[in-house]
Design an enzyme around this catalytic site. Sequence first.
Site, PDB file in Angstrom:
ATOM      1  N   CYS A 304       5.280   0.555  -6.766  1.00 57.19           N
ATOM      2  CA  CYS A 304       6.225   1.536  -7.316  1.00 57.19           C
ATOM      3  C   CYS A 304       7.633   1.484  -6.701  1.00 57.19           C
ATOM      4  CB  CYS A 304       5.660   2.949  -7.302  1.00 57.19           C
ATOM      5  SG  CYS A 304       5.389   3.640  -5.671  1.00 57.19           S
ATOM      6  N   ARG A 334       0.022  -9.541  -0.533  1.00 56.32           N
ATOM      7  CA  ARG A 334      -0.013  -9.089   0.864  1.00 56.32           C
ATOM      8  C   ARG A 334      -0.614 -10.191   1.710  1.00 56.32           C
ATOM      9  NH1 ARG A 334      -2.013  -2.749   0.659  1.00 56.32           N
ATOM     10  NH2 ARG A 334      -0.410  -2.111  -0.829  1.00 56.32           N
ATOM     11  N   GLU A 336      -2.989 -10.899   4.140  1.00 59.41           N
ATOM     12  CA  GLU A 336      -4.125 -10.184   4.739  1.00 59.41           C
ATOM     13  C   GLU A 336      -4.734 -10.936   5.910  1.00 59.41           C
ATOM     14  OE1 GLU A 336      -5.108  -7.162   4.159  1.00 59.41           O
ATOM     15  OE2 GLU A 336      -4.446  -6.609   2.146  1.00 59.41           O
ATOM     16  N   ARG A 345     -10.759  -8.671  -0.910  1.00 61.77           N
ATOM     17  CA  ARG A 345      -9.498  -8.598  -0.156  1.00 61.77           C
ATOM     18  C   ARG A 345      -8.740  -9.892  -0.369  1.00 61.77           C
ATOM     19  NH1 ARG A 345      -7.531  -5.105   3.250  1.00 61.77           N
ATOM     20  NH2 ARG A 345      -9.525  -4.053   3.392  1.00 61.77           N
ATOM     21  N   GLU A 353      -0.376   0.494 -11.617  1.00 61.18           N
ATOM     22  CA  GLU A 353       0.261   1.496 -10.771  1.00 61.18           C
ATOM     23  C   GLU A 353       0.722   2.656 -11.645  1.00 61.18           C
ATOM     24  OE1 GLU A 353       0.518   1.648  -7.537  1.00 61.18           O
ATOM     25  OE2 GLU A 353       2.368   2.683  -6.970  1.00 61.18           O
ATOM     26  N   ASP A 414      -8.342   8.249  -0.850  1.00 59.04           N
ATOM     27  CA  ASP A 414      -8.894   6.920  -1.090  1.00 59.04           C
ATOM     28  C   ASP A 414     -10.192   7.060  -1.877  1.00 59.04           C
ATOM     29  OD1 ASP A 414      -6.967   5.429   0.131  1.00 59.04           O
ATOM     30  OD2 ASP A 414      -8.098   5.024   1.967  1.00 59.04           O
ATOM     31  N   GLU A 427     -12.647   0.430  -0.378  1.00 63.06           N
ATOM     32  CA  GLU A 427     -11.632   1.226  -1.081  1.00 63.06           C
ATOM     33  C   GLU A 427     -11.241   0.476  -2.352  1.00 63.06           C
ATOM     34  OE1 GLU A 427      -7.882   1.904   1.013  1.00 63.06           O
ATOM     35  OE2 GLU A 427      -6.901   2.141  -0.945  1.00 63.06           O
ATOM     36  N   ASN A 430      -6.517   4.496  -5.034  1.00 63.15           N
ATOM     37  CA  ASN A 430      -6.065   5.669  -4.295  1.00 63.15           C
ATOM     38  C   ASN A 430      -5.261   6.593  -5.204  1.00 63.15           C
ATOM     39  OD1 ASN A 430      -3.783   3.747  -4.297  1.00 63.15           O
ATOM     40  ND2 ASN A 430      -2.815   5.351  -3.125  1.00 63.15           N
ATOM     41  N   CYS A 456       1.739   8.664  -6.708  1.00 60.66           N
ATOM     42  CA  CYS A 456       1.380   7.403  -7.333  1.00 60.66           C
ATOM     43  C   CYS A 456      -0.083   7.088  -7.078  1.00 60.66           C
ATOM     44  CB  CYS A 456       2.290   6.264  -6.867  1.00 60.66           C
ATOM     45  SG  CYS A 456       2.139   5.828  -5.138  1.00 60.66           S
ATOM     46  N   ARG A 463     -10.682  -4.894  -7.141  1.00 59.44           N
ATOM     47  CA  ARG A 463     -11.537  -3.963  -6.388  1.00 59.44           C
ATOM     48  C   ARG A 463     -12.500  -3.223  -7.308  1.00 59.44           C
ATOM     49  NH1 ARG A 463      -9.140  -2.465  -1.086  1.00 59.44           N
ATOM     50  NH2 ARG A 463      -8.506  -4.505  -0.290  1.00 59.44           N
TER      51      ARG A 463
HETATM   52  P1  ATP Z   1      -7.170  -1.518   2.497  1.00 59.28           P
HETATM   53  O1  ATP Z   1      -7.362  -0.384   3.470  1.00 59.28           O
HETATM   54  O2  ATP Z   1      -8.419  -1.955   1.809  1.00 59.28           O
HETATM   55  O3  ATP Z   1      -6.367  -2.650   3.067  1.00 59.28           O
HETATM   56  P2  ATP Z   1      -4.810  -0.304   1.546  1.00 59.28           P
HETATM   57  O4  ATP Z   1      -4.922   1.052   2.118  1.00 59.28           O
HETATM   58  O5  ATP Z   1      -3.972  -1.310   2.231  1.00 59.28           O
HETATM   59  O6  ATP Z   1      -6.273  -0.911   1.314  1.00 59.28           O
HETATM   60  P3  ATP Z   1      -3.168   0.628  -0.548  1.00 59.28           P
HETATM   61  O7  ATP Z   1      -1.945   0.241   0.170  1.00 59.28           O
HETATM   62  O8  ATP Z   1      -3.547   2.069  -0.639  1.00 59.28           O
HETATM   63  O9  ATP Z   1      -4.402  -0.182   0.013  1.00 59.28           O
HETATM   64  O10 ATP Z   1      -3.106  -0.029  -2.001  1.00 59.28           O
HETATM   65  C1  ATP Z   1      -3.582   0.615  -3.170  1.00 59.28           C
HETATM   66  C2  ATP Z   1      -4.663  -0.185  -3.847  1.00 59.28           C
HETATM   67  O11 ATP Z   1      -4.283  -1.543  -3.989  1.00 59.28           O
HETATM   68  C3  ATP Z   1      -5.994  -0.253  -3.112  1.00 59.28           C
HETATM   69  O12 ATP Z   1      -6.772   0.901  -3.330  1.00 59.28           O
HETATM   70  C4  ATP Z   1      -6.618  -1.473  -3.705  1.00 59.28           C
HETATM   71  O13 ATP Z   1      -7.174  -1.168  -4.978  1.00 59.28           O
HETATM   72  C5  ATP Z   1      -5.437  -2.381  -3.933  1.00 59.28           C
HETATM   73  N1  ATP Z   1      -5.300  -3.343  -2.829  1.00 59.28           N
HETATM   74  C6  ATP Z   1      -4.595  -3.198  -1.691  1.00 59.28           C
HETATM   75  N2  ATP Z   1      -4.681  -4.290  -0.916  1.00 59.28           N
HETATM   76  C7  ATP Z   1      -5.456  -5.167  -1.595  1.00 59.28           C
HETATM   77  C8  ATP Z   1      -5.914  -6.490  -1.328  1.00 59.28           C
HETATM   78  N3  ATP Z   1      -5.564  -7.129  -0.218  1.00 59.28           N
HETATM   79  N4  ATP Z   1      -6.704  -7.098  -2.237  1.00 59.28           N
HETATM   80  C9  ATP Z   1      -7.044  -6.466  -3.384  1.00 59.28           C
HETATM   81  N5  ATP Z   1      -6.658  -5.223  -3.689  1.00 59.28           N
HETATM   82  C10 ATP Z   1      -5.866  -4.564  -2.811  1.00 59.28           C
HETATM   83 ZN    ZN Z   2       3.044   3.633  -5.287  1.00 59.78          ZN
HETATM   84 MG    MG Z   3      -4.407  -2.916   3.510  1.00 50.79          MG
END
Ligand code: ATP
Ligand code: ZN
Ligand code: MG
Length: 497
Positions: A304, A334, A336, A345, A353, A414, A427, A430, A456, A463
């Site tokens: 967003c 990201r 990771e 992940r 979004e 979450d 997760e 969110n 948002c 996921r």
């Molecule tokens: P996590 O704790 O699993 O790393 P996050 O708290 O970093 O998640 P948010 O930043 O809240 O995730 O992102 C919102 C959404 O984006 C998550 O609920 C998930 O559906 C998706 N998401 C985030 N990171 C990833 C990833 N590395 N792979 C796949 N989906 C992801």
């Molecule tokens: Zn957002």
């Molecule tokens: Mg994360």
Amino acid sequence: MEFLLKADLKCSGRVSEAVSASEIEELVKHCNIELLKKGAPPGCGAEIVGCKVAGEKIGLNIVSDRFIRAHDALLRLKNEFAKFLGQHRIGIRGMEIEDYEIAMEWEEGLEIKKLPFVREIKHEEGRIKLFLDVDEFSLEKRIPDRIIRLLADKREAARWKGKKEHWELLFESNKKRFFFDKDPTEELIKRDWIKHAAGRGQWIYGPQLTKIFRAFERVLFDNLLKPLGYEEMIFPKFVPWAVWKRSGHAKGIYPEAYYVCTPKTRDPEFWEEVMDYYKVTNEIPLNMIKERIEPVGGMCYAQCPPFWVFLQGKIIPDETLPIKIFDRSGTSHRYESGGLHGIERLDEFHRVEIVWIGKKEHVIEHAKQLREKYRRIFEEFLDIEWREAWVTPWFMAQEGKAGMAELKEIGTIDYEAILPYSGKWLEFQNVSVNGDKYPKGFSVKLQSGEDLWSGCSGVGLERWAAAFLAQKGLEQDKWPAKFRSAVGELPEVFRFL
Ligand code: ATP
Ligand code: ZN
Ligand code: MG
């Protein structure tokens, strides 16, 4: 908090010859009584404890408490001395900061090794001492205040890390019947429904899983976005620094960002060496490339933030609220690191979004409506075992505002689903109420002057798939009827020999 500052005022003429020692003494006395106490409680403030005139320089030693910080005192003194010296036709050309020491109480056991603009850090018995390396320009930019603020944030973050209770169960679904006990990614690979792509944590989704993703989107659209009045937009997927500065991500995104660089010039001659090197070695000359590019931002991380530029600097009429929009136009990225796992992940993932904007009560209320719609989808279409938990959002933990989350107005919920093959909760999406963070950050105002809030919600398609397939498996006849019909027939396109 204690401040010890040694600085020289550099003057345009020889002060020692133009002004008498008793005049300077008088001025210092006056400053100590009035100027350096103004705005502080009785008995508090700053004080000049030494003043030495030598040629064109006036050396000042200032001590202070937290009420009038020594650098503020110095800026006040610069003006006052300029007025006084002006009478003798002498101006102040600048200031030199010789020493600046800040000492304050500090948590035992929390060691700070490095800070910007700090030459040395000492820890001693519940105190921290900073020896700053600053010039006049950094004092004017309020660098010392920002360093103090940074320390407070670090302390808050450390306290927060130590606490476990930033996860709180809000809702838990009934137990559900599982039809699968393996890692769905492995099964997807086995069936050639997906293949790992050339990049880290990046997959190619074949026609079957793509059709499942699209069914998720359609279920979301028909049962949540449409009934709640959402309209689709297309958000940018490259995010320049300017956006992350406003969204707050610039404070901490660095270990997880996918960086984007542009060429310093598109002149082919500038790049010829790189091209030639590749042609004769078949190797990409990374170091040569590094010298020729400029980091301009990163790839979409939270989805967003780059949207807010659409509203940046605007005034919104109250009657257009609430605004409800969503984006599903591209990937998120990201880094990771070692956390990568199957489609759970990823470094590159797909997400819808959802963004809503309105007055405080409406934004909070709307989050409840979203939660109800989601609950129906998970019960009626996916029939998964899932739960909702209250967590503190990234920006509050990062900015030392974790305490504010205790009010439970601003914060993140979450959504987690159990993975039968590992017994772990994942997760999968969110729902966040972000308060006035984005409207403030992007200077968006409401016509009535009331506070503008936003929220948002990020629905991760991989996921959702990981959660659903882990519980229900890949055999369509085991899926809930409503979802089976939302998906339709799975296409068979590829066969390999
Ligand atoms: P996590 O704790 O699993 O790393 P996050 O708290 O970093 O998640 P948010 O930043 O809240 O995730 O992102 C919102 C959404 O984006 C998550 O609920 C998930 O559906 C998706 N998401 C985030 N990171 C990833 C990833 N590395 N792979 C796949 N989906 C992801
Ligand atoms: Zn957002
Ligand atoms: Mg994360």
